[in-house]
Enzyme design. Structure first.
Site, short mmCIF file in Angstrom:
data_model
loop_
_atom_site.label_atom_id
_atom_site.label_comp_id
_atom_site.label_asym_id
_atom_site.label_seq_id
_atom_site.Cartn_x
_atom_site.Cartn_y
_atom_site.Cartn_z
N HIS A 36 -6.70 -8.46 -0.09
CA HIS A 36 -5.38 -8.80 -0.61
C HIS A 36 -5.44 -8.71 -2.13
CE1 HIS A 36 -7.74 -12.53 -0.59
NE2 HIS A 36 -7.19 -12.68 -1.78
N HIS A 116 -6.48 -6.80 -8.86
CA HIS A 116 -7.51 -6.05 -8.13
C HIS A 116 -7.56 -6.53 -6.69
CE1 HIS A 116 -9.64 -9.76 -9.12
NE2 HIS A 116 -10.43 -9.50 -8.08
#
EC number: 3.1.4.58
Length: 178
Positions: A36, A116
């Site tokens: 995620h 990220h």
């Protein structure tokens, strides 16, 4: 309750990233269900604070996101703790999420945000072979690109730490509108 707000990835992209991370043979690759983009780590919060945040997020229209996934970077300071696939296109909604947290009365530490997806957790005390593997991964795959995707959901997660890694449970989803 230990929790965070994140953008879940579409299943097909998460599957590609899980397979890619396993091929790198570096650290502890993250499983499909843990992939995620974290926008705000909330730390340990009382249930009431999370309920207040839920109500604020539920009432706040947030835009859908066109996210691009380009380049690997070791993250976590001088001694990196994770290998991240860098993401662009999410900074605006991340700022809105932080604003929602403040409106709900949650004070978060000021941290530099670097969007990220964590692909692998790196050893806390790396051996020379670990650093060689990291260097090789960056040299051979550092400029990797994955297809851009439209992200239409924001989620609140609970995080439970276990000896073999964290386990996440979705507490609530919030649709992102176009």
């Amino acid at each position: 309750m230990r929790s965070f707000i994140a953008l879940p990835l579409p299943d097909d992209l998460a599957d590609q990233l899980e397979r890619f991370a396993a091929r790198l043979k570096l650290g502890r690759p993250q499983p499909f269900e843990n992939l995620h983009i974290t926008l705000a780590f909330l730390g340990d919060q009382p249930q009431e604070a999370l309920q207040d945040l839920h109500e604020v997020l539920d009432a706040t229209p947030l835009p859908a996101i066109h996210a691009e996934f380009t380049g690997l970077e070791p993250l976590g300071g001088k001694q990196p703790s994770v290998l991240g696939l860098m993401v662009s296109g999410v900074d605006g909604v991340q700022k809105q999420v932080l604003s929602c947290a403040r409106r709900a009365g949650i004070t978060l530490p000021h941290r530099r945000f670097r969007a990220h997806v964590t692909l692998a957790r790196l050893p806390r005390k790396p051996l020379p072979d670990d650093m060689t593997a990291l260097g090789h991964a960056l040299e051979t795959h550092g400029a990797v690109r994955f297809p851009a995707v439209q992200l239409n959901t924001l989620s609140m997660y609970q995080s439970e730490l276990h000896p073999d890694g964290a386990r996440y449970e979705v507490l609530a989803d919030y649709p992102l509108t176009s």
